[in-house]
Motif scaffolding. Structure first.
Motif, PDB file in Angstrom:
ATOM      1  N   GLU A  98       0.976  -1.059   0.103  1.00 52.35           N
ATOM      2  CA  GLU A  98      -0.004  -0.057   0.045  1.00 52.35           C
ATOM      3  C   GLU A  98       0.977   1.220  -0.073  1.00 52.35           C
TER       4      GLU A  98
ATOM      5  N   ARG B 299      -7.022  -0.011   0.839  1.00 50.23           N
ATOM      6  CA  ARG B 299      -5.471   0.203   0.432  1.00 50.23           C
ATOM      7  C   ARG B 299      -5.524   0.978  -0.809  1.00 50.23           C
ATOM      8  N   GLU B 300      -4.338   1.626  -1.056  1.00 48.26           N
ATOM      9  CA  GLU B 300      -4.080   2.176  -2.308  1.00 48.26           C
ATOM     10  C   GLU B 300      -5.486   3.269  -2.770  1.00 48.26           C
ATOM     11  N   THR B 365      -3.921   7.002  -5.161  1.00 47.56           N
ATOM     12  CA  THR B 365      -3.971   5.483  -5.517  1.00 47.56           C
ATOM     13  C   THR B 365      -2.487   5.011  -6.045  1.00 47.56           C
ATOM     14  N   ASN B 366      -2.894   3.544  -6.446  1.00 43.75           N
ATOM     15  CA  ASN B 366      -1.586   3.014  -6.948  1.00 43.75           C
ATOM     16  C   ASN B 366      -1.121   3.512  -8.272  1.00 43.75           C
TER      17      ASN B 366
END
Lengths: 98, 376
Positions: A98, B299-300, B365-366
């Motif tokens: 993450e 996550r992300e 974000t990723n």
């Protein structure tokens, strides 16, 4: 100075040079799709692809992606008493980082 | 702090790939590693970011005690079966390596956005790629980045505590594989023997009640780039809990308290109006007008929604099915339509360096770009 004096990366650089995500595969184990055709190992190992892929141990095939595996078992004979695949599929398409 | 533009190196893709950043380009062809710009900080700004990181770590340690003393794990939706292990490891302090705070910094205020304490990534970019970039472009400038040195020092400290080899578990994605490969480098430079293994390949040997590698050798030290909440939800989850004590899991399971976004509300509850914190609540936005709703286990940037004047502006506004935290919208550094978030790293609990991620939206974000930094 708050930067590192040197940043040597031997493992990382070697892996970057070779093909990415390439790991040692145990002998005679193939990752297959629902029709029993060989696909890259990463399909079985990554959560990205969902639960449509599994490992087959043993069996006969041409050994190339897309070839069908005849015979084979979802458990390894040489591995009685060991089960695998108990981690690694719950990501729902996400990476673990993450 | 200011954002400056610069001509990227010729063939920058091959250059950054050579030192490990193979995922330099996004699926749509835009750069993920973006060296057409960089952020320049002053030494005083870096001092502030470093001090803020240390202070937030201090608050998080106090919050950890508080969560356990006041049985707040339930509020965090952490599975009950994990509670005893979290408590045990919090007290026994098994090896723990690293974490990353995401900070909002607009040049004036620094605010904690979240603590990625269990499985932080974007480490190769921060520790390696931007370091080589600095050597190429501005060798006389400094960078808040002693990540590599501090990782090696920490691994050296851990030599007496870790049975060899140390396994590095990953979920098979390229980014995560490269991250654990880099961590293996730092561990080997400290004298450990390392073996990578995909989480899927980890075996459970029933008779001996132990985890084994592909050669049936026991796994006793395992760094896993794989969140605890996933581990616990999977078929071997109960074995993972049983094995704590005989297996050194890194990060340790108590990190579930810090990587959970309910931590943000608990920090605010314990330290109301702290200058480094944003108001955050578990039961709804309360009096907040502009706020961000984040799933506790997100996550992300997944599942994050931005609300302005109580209306959803960015992200998904579907009915909330999972528990969330509501955090006041922070002021982020913005230039030319880019908003920047600082990832401030801790190694062994100490500030160790930073990386800047840019987005064209407010949610990181990723696919948010990594932009290098320096300070003078």
């Amino acid at each position: 100075m708050r930067k590192s004096r040197e940043v040597p990366v031997t493992i990382l650089a070697a892996i970057a040079l070779s093909s990415i995500g390439c790991h040692d595969t145990p002998e005679n184990r193939n990752c297959v799709d629902e029709q029993g055709r060989i696909v890259p190992d990463t399909y079985c190992q990554s959560s990205v692809y969902g639960a449509h892929y599994r490992y087959l141990y043993g069996g006969a095939s041409g050994g190339h992606y897309g070839d069908s595996v005849v015979g084979g078992s979802t458990t390894s004979n040489s591995e009685s008493g060991v089960s695998r695949g108990g981690f690694g599929h719950d990501g729902g398409g996400e990476d673990g980082g993450e | 702090m200011r954002r400056l533009t610069v001509q990227p190196r010729d063939n920058w893709q091959a250059t950054v790939a050579r030192t490990g950043l193979t995922g330099h380009t996004l699926d749509d062809g835009r750069p993920y590693w973006d060296e057409s710009a960089y952020w320049e900080f002053t030494a005083a700004e870096v001092d502030r970011l470093e001090a803020a990181t240390a202070e937030i770590q201090r608050l998080a340690l106090i919050a950890g005690d508080y969560i356990l003393d006041h049985n707040r794990l339930e509020d965090m939706k952490i599975p009950a079966e994990a509670a005893a292990r979290i408590r045990e490891t919090w007290n026994s302090e098994p090896p723990a390596l690293y974490g990353r705070l995401d900070l909002a910094f607009d040049g004036r205020q620094i605010k904690l956005l979240e603590y990625n304490a269990d499985t932080p990534t974007a480490l190769v970019e921060a520790a390696v790629t931007q370091w080589y970039w600095l050597e190429d472009f501005f060798p006389d400038a400094d960078q808040f980045n002693s990540l590599h040195e501090k990782l090696v020092v920490k691994w050296k400290d851990l030599v007496p505590y870790l049975n060899q080899p140390v396994y590095f578990g990953h979920d098979g994605s390229e980014e995560d594989f490269m991250t654990v490969s880099y961590l293996r480098d730092t561990a080997e430079q400290a004298g450990h023997r390392t073996i990578p293994i995909s989480m899927y390949d980890i075996g459970w040997e029933e008779a001996a009640a132990r985890f084994v590698d592909l050669d049936r050798k026991p796994i006793e030290s395992l760094f896993k780039l794989y969140p605890w909440e996933w581990l616990l939800g999977e078929r071997f989850g109960a074995h993972a809990l049983e094995s704590i004590g005989s297996v050194n899991w890194m990060e340790p399971i108590w990190k579930m308290m810090w990587s959970n976004k309910a931590l943000l509300a608990i920090l605010w509850e314990l330290n109301p109006n702290h200058e480094l914190l944003l108001p955050a609540y578990l039961d709804g936005p309360r009096s907040l007008q502009d706020y961000v709703r984040k799933p506790l286990f997100g996550r992300e940037g997944k599942g994050v929604t931005v609300f302005r004047n109580w209306a959803a502006e960015e992200g998904c506004d579907s009915a909330v099915e999972e528990p969330c935290v509501y955090q006041k919208l922070a002021s982020l550094a913005t230039e030319g339509g880019n908003t920047a978030v600082i990832g401030s790293w801790l190694i062994d609990g100490e500030p160790a360096g930073m990386g800047v991620r840019e987005s064209s939206s407010l949610i990181t974000t990723n696919t948010s770009r990594f932009v290098p930094h320096l300070f003078r």
